[in-house]
Design a protein around this motif. Structure first.
Motif, PDB file in Angstrom:
ATOM      1  N   ARG A 219       0.671  -1.136  -0.047  1.00 52.30           N
ATOM      2  CA  ARG A 219       0.085   0.091   0.006  1.00 52.30           C
ATOM      3  C   ARG A 219       0.885   1.230   0.070  1.00 52.30           C
ATOM      4  O   ARG A 219       1.821   1.241   0.569  1.00 52.30           O
ATOM      5  N   THR A 220       0.427   2.252  -0.503  1.00 56.43           N
ATOM      6  CA  THR A 220       1.142   3.524  -0.593  1.00 56.43           C
ATOM      7  C   THR A 220       0.687   4.337   0.347  1.00 56.43           C
ATOM      8  O   THR A 220       1.339   5.103   1.036  1.00 56.43           O
ATOM      9  N   GLU A 221      -0.718   4.249   0.837  1.00 56.47           N
ATOM     10  CA  GLU A 221      -1.102   5.191   1.793  1.00 56.47           C
ATOM     11  C   GLU A 221      -1.461   4.231   3.038  1.00 56.47           C
ATOM     12  O   GLU A 221      -2.206   3.414   2.776  1.00 56.47           O
ATOM     13  N   ILE A 222      -0.775   4.467   4.217  1.00 55.35           N
ATOM     14  CA  ILE A 222      -1.177   3.673   5.418  1.00 55.35           C
ATOM     15  C   ILE A 222      -1.007   4.437   6.674  1.00 55.35           C
ATOM     16  O   ILE A 222      -0.106   5.413   6.681  1.00 55.35           O
ATOM     17  N   ASP A 223      -1.779   4.507   7.449  1.00 53.60           N
ATOM     18  CA  ASP A 223      -1.965   5.127   8.668  1.00 53.60           C
ATOM     19  C   ASP A 223      -1.465   4.402  10.025  1.00 53.60           C
ATOM     20  O   ASP A 223      -1.306   3.063   9.780  1.00 53.60           O
ATOM     21  N   ASP A 224      -0.776   5.169  10.791  1.00 58.42           N
ATOM     22  CA  ASP A 224      -0.460   4.411  12.235  1.00 58.42           C
ATOM     23  C   ASP A 224      -1.408   3.558  12.868  1.00 58.42           C
ATOM     24  O   ASP A 224      -1.124   2.591  13.436  1.00 58.42           O
TER      25      ASP A 224
END
Length: 160
Positions: free
Chosen positions: A62-67
């Protein structure tokens, strides 16, 4: 003359029946029943490890991932164990976000703790060993791929 001890389908089914051992535990203050395996089949342990590695691979791609998603994936291994070794109801549609959401519901309602603690320690140890072996193998494959990629890049560079 000695009697033949040929393996038949009936004998195989009898041998395999020991792999279906379960016990009932009660979770939540309302004492909801959950059936848990007391023996972890090799094939199901393999499924848990494979599914978890697939989740990690999906996250890596994935290019966008959050904490929050990263932190939530830590408990997913236990959720996958419960998916394979209990009769807990799991949603039919189970993408990563749904699995994380469901995992949090189980965790917040102390179901994860109760269920995981009800499994025989020796079965969890077997699964942990299987998981460690798979991690080592995956790390080896990734390292080999990295070396091959560097070598290929070097060949391209040399050809120019």
């Amino acid at each position: 003359m000695a009697k033949s001890n040929k393996l038949t389908l009936a004998k195989l089914n009898a041998i395999d029946s020991k792999n279906n051992q379960r016990k009932t535990i009660y979770v939540t203050p309302d004492n909801h029943e959950v059936n848990v395996h007391t023996y972890f089949r090799e094939s199901l342990m393999e499924d848990v490890v494979t599914e978890y590695i697939a989740i990690v691979d999906e996250l890596r791609s994935r290019t966008e991932i959050d904490d929050i998603l990263i932190k939530s994936t830590l408990s997913l291994f236990n959720t996958l164990v419960m998916k394979k070794f209990t009769d807990l109801p799991f949603p039919k549609k189970l993408d990563l976000e749904s699995l994380v959401k469901y995992s949090r519901v189980l965790l917040d309602n102390k179901i994860t703790t109760e269920v995981i603690n009800s499994f025989p320690k020796e079965e969890l140890d077997k699964l942990e060993q299987r998981f460690k072996a798979a991690q080592q193998q995956a790390a080896k494959v990734i390292a080999e791929m990295a070396v091959a990629s560097v070598a290929q890049a070097q060949e391209i560079s040399d050809a120019s």
